[in-house]
Design an enzyme around this catalytic site. Structure first.
Site, PDB file in Angstrom:
ATOM      1  N   THR A  74      10.551  -2.155  -1.716  1.00 56.20           N
ATOM      2  CA  THR A  74       9.927  -2.340  -0.399  1.00 56.20           C
ATOM      3  C   THR A  74      10.485  -1.305   0.568  1.00 56.20           C
ATOM      4  O   THR A  74       9.726  -0.625   1.284  1.00 56.20           O
ATOM      5  CB  THR A  74      10.181  -3.767   0.131  1.00 56.20           C
ATOM      6  OG1 THR A  74       9.597  -4.701  -0.783  1.00 56.20           O
ATOM      7  CG2 THR A  74       9.588  -3.950   1.522  1.00 56.20           C
ATOM      8  N   ASN A 153       0.985  -4.394 -10.323  1.00 50.83           N
ATOM      9  CA  ASN A 153       1.826  -5.551 -10.610  1.00 50.83           C
ATOM     10  C   ASN A 153       1.029  -6.785 -11.023  1.00 50.83           C
ATOM     11  O   ASN A 153       1.538  -7.645 -11.725  1.00 50.83           O
ATOM     12  CB  ASN A 153       2.700  -5.874  -9.391  1.00 50.83           C
ATOM     13  CG  ASN A 153       1.925  -5.861  -8.098  1.00 50.83           C
ATOM     14  OD1 ASN A 153       1.349  -4.839  -7.722  1.00 50.83           O
ATOM     15  ND2 ASN A 153       1.876  -6.988  -7.421  1.00 50.83           N
ATOM     16  N   ALA A 202      15.441  -2.213  -9.053  1.00 49.41           N
ATOM     17  CA  ALA A 202      16.272  -2.632 -10.190  1.00 49.41           C
ATOM     18  C   ALA A 202      15.857  -3.984 -10.760  1.00 49.41           C
ATOM     19  O   ALA A 202      15.887  -4.183 -11.972  1.00 49.41           O
ATOM     20  CB  ALA A 202      17.741  -2.681  -9.765  1.00 49.41           C
ATOM     21  N   THR A 242      26.435   1.626   4.019  1.00 53.35           N
ATOM     22  CA  THR A 242      27.431   1.670   2.940  1.00 53.35           C
ATOM     23  C   THR A 242      26.762   1.406   1.603  1.00 53.35           C
ATOM     24  O   THR A 242      25.982   0.464   1.465  1.00 53.35           O
ATOM     25  CB  THR A 242      28.534   0.621   3.211  1.00 53.35           C
ATOM     26  OG1 THR A 242      29.139   0.935   4.455  1.00 53.35           O
ATOM     27  CG2 THR A 242      29.574   0.625   2.102  1.00 53.35           C
ATOM     28  N   CYS A 328      -0.766 -19.118  -2.702  1.00 54.17           N
ATOM     29  CA  CYS A 328      -1.031 -20.521  -2.385  1.00 54.17           C
ATOM     30  C   CYS A 328       0.040 -21.075  -1.468  1.00 54.17           C
ATOM     31  O   CYS A 328       0.544 -22.170  -1.663  1.00 54.17           O
ATOM     32  CB  CYS A 328      -1.161 -21.344  -3.658  1.00 54.17           C
ATOM     33  SG  CYS A 328      -0.065 -20.822  -4.974  1.00 54.17           S
TER      34      CYS A 328
HETATM   35  C1  LIG Z   1       8.134  -5.942  -6.832  1.00 55.10           C
HETATM   36  C2  LIG Z   1       7.338  -4.803  -6.331  1.00 55.10           C
HETATM   37  C3  LIG Z   1       7.658  -4.181  -5.121  1.00 55.10           C
HETATM   38  C4  LIG Z   1       8.762  -4.664  -4.223  1.00 55.10           C
HETATM   39  O1  LIG Z   1      10.019  -4.412  -4.786  1.00 55.10           O
HETATM   40  P1  LIG Z   1      11.343  -5.022  -4.145  1.00 55.10           P
HETATM   41  O2  LIG Z   1      12.450  -4.279  -4.815  1.00 55.10           O
HETATM   42  O3  LIG Z   1      11.324  -6.483  -4.504  1.00 55.10           O
HETATM   43  O4  LIG Z   1      11.302  -4.804  -2.679  1.00 55.10           O
HETATM   44  C5  LIG Z   1       6.903  -3.079  -4.740  1.00 55.10           C
HETATM   45  N1  LIG Z   1       5.889  -2.629  -5.493  1.00 55.10           N
HETATM   46  C6  LIG Z   1       5.561  -3.205  -6.656  1.00 55.10           C
HETATM   47  C7  LIG Z   1       4.425  -2.642  -7.461  1.00 55.10           C
HETATM   48  C8  LIG Z   1       6.262  -4.313  -7.111  1.00 55.10           C
HETATM   49  O5  LIG Z   1       5.917  -4.887  -8.262  1.00 55.10           O
END
Ligand SMILES: *Cc1c(COP(=O)(O)O)cnc(C)c1O
Length: 389
Positions: A74, A153, A202, A242, A328
């Site tokens: 994000t 996703n 990660a 940090t 939901c």
């Molecule tokens: C999970 C996901 C994110 C967000 O990742 P975070 O590390 O949880 O902030 C962004 N893009 C895609 C395609 C994701 O699957």
């Protein structure tokens, strides 16, 4: 309470024990601040971070100095999209993205729009694929950035990012790619993709939550990013704060494992995914597999079940932890923007389930889940006025 079978690996994954092992010394033994230059505590932490940077870089074909650690994808997406736009503002004021992107891309683009940028959100075909020619048509001399994900996703659909990046390069448009779901599952190489910026996280690859990275291409033409966080000037001034030493170490270890095991694990999980789809579609009618079945992640299956209420289906499927095709959180379920962009009706989008498989899943689990899906869909359809045959 016995826990359901976990098939929601696209939401998050458990941390691999080998990753935990790599991280443990970072908490109390090598606890130093990687920015402390005056003593061995800092030097040790810095060495761990630089080794981790090298590991993350080599997993995606980058150079170590091109990796910026962040708190996750994000943040990486926000930094890439807002950082490039802010740097080019005045000269270029247009951003191109795609309707099926994650909210962590669409929302920063919406924020730019409120800031006076023009944003083009490109449509996809019924399989969720973006035609690279659509990108070409959308580019103008004022286009600063195109942000296109590698793997979706919700459906696992893969975009032809290399073709899109080639088109953008011809026009001097910066390319950002959210590769959060792709890394560790399919080949993700920044040079063969030809992208300028690439986001990683990660916790989607059996690493810890709260750490990610942004690849920022070096070399010509020079990329300039305006940071989101101002502070101590860490990470070459691009991302102050940090460093999360344990997180960086765990992330690098997790990616290395995922890349090394990708050929075998990808084939294993794809076979399980196909077994699930075969078991379900051979015993139920009116099931749609959403996404591009030829070009998608090996672990993801998104299926729509006509004539059933999605919330009721999810409630009935107690054996398995999955995601639905709707958010939901409210009384009125909001259908998935991805499935809607692919042309599914609201009803069908709400009656969709995403199964995302991973390392823990077995053929026996797949059989249990398939059985449960067939049972619940059959039961709901037999009670449903929506379902007439
Ligand atoms: C999970 C996901 C994110 C967000 O990742 P975070 O590390 O949880 O902030 C962004 N893009 C895609 C395609 C994701 O699957």
């Amino acid at each position: 309470m016995t826990m359901p079978i976990y098939m929601d690996h696209n939401a998050t994954t458990p941390v691999d024990p080998r990753v935990v092992e790599a991280m443990l010394p970072c908490f109390s033994e090598h606890f130093g601040n990687a920015a402390s230059r005056t003593h061995p505590y800092g030097w040790a932490a810095s060495k761990l971070v630089e080794d981790a940077r090298g590991g993350v870089a080599s997993a995606v074909g980058a150079n170590p100095e091109e990796i910026v650690f962040t708190s996750g994808a994000t943040e990486s997406n926000n930094l890439a999209i807002k950082g490039i736009s802010a740097a080019l503002k005045g000269r270029r004021n247009h951003v191109v993205t795609c309707a099926t992107e994650h909210k962590a891309v669409l929302d920063p683009c919406a924020a730019l729009q409120r800031d006076g940028f023009e944003v083009t959100v490109l449509p996809v075909d019924p399989n969720g694929r973006l035609d690279p020619e659509r990108v070409r048509e959308a580019l103008t001399p004022r286009t600063a950035l195109a942000s296109i994900m590698l793997a979706n996703n919700e459906t696992g659909t893969l975009h032809d990012v290399a073709a899109i990046a080639a088109i953008c390069e011809e026009r001097g448009v910066v390319v950002h790619c959210d590769a959060t779901q792709a890394a560790g599952k399919v080949a993700t190489d920044v040079r063969s993709l030809g992208v300028d910026l690439l986001s990683l996280s990660a916790h989607k690859v059996y690493g810890p939550k709260g750490v990610g990275a942004l690849f920022v291409r070096r070399g010509r033409p020079r990329l300039h990013l305006v940071p989101i966080l101002d502070g101590g000037g860490h990470e070459q001034g691009i991302r102050s704060g940090t460093l999360n030493v344990a997180g960086a170490v765990g992330f690098a270890r997790a990616l290395a494992i995922a890349v090394a095991e990708m050929p075998a694990e990808g084939a294993r999980v794809a076979a399980l995914r196909d077994r699930l789809e075969r078991a379900v579609t051979s015993r139920l009618e009116a099931v749609t597999v959403n996404g591009d079945v030829e070009r998608r992640l090996p672990n993801t299956s998104n299926m729509s079940f006509a004539g059933v209420d999605g919330a009721a289906l999810l409630a009935g499927l107690r054996e398995v932890a999955v995601a639905s095709g709707s958010a939901c959180t409210s009384a009125d379920p909001k259908p998935s923007h991805v499935l809607i962009a692919m042309g599914r009706s609201r009803e069908l989008a709400n009656a969709s389930i995403r199964f995302s498989l991973g390392r823990s899943n077995t053929a026996d689990e797949v059989d249990v889940v398939a059985e449960a899906v067939v049972r619940e869909v059959t039961r709901l359809r037999s009670n449903s006025p929506l379902w007439r045959k």
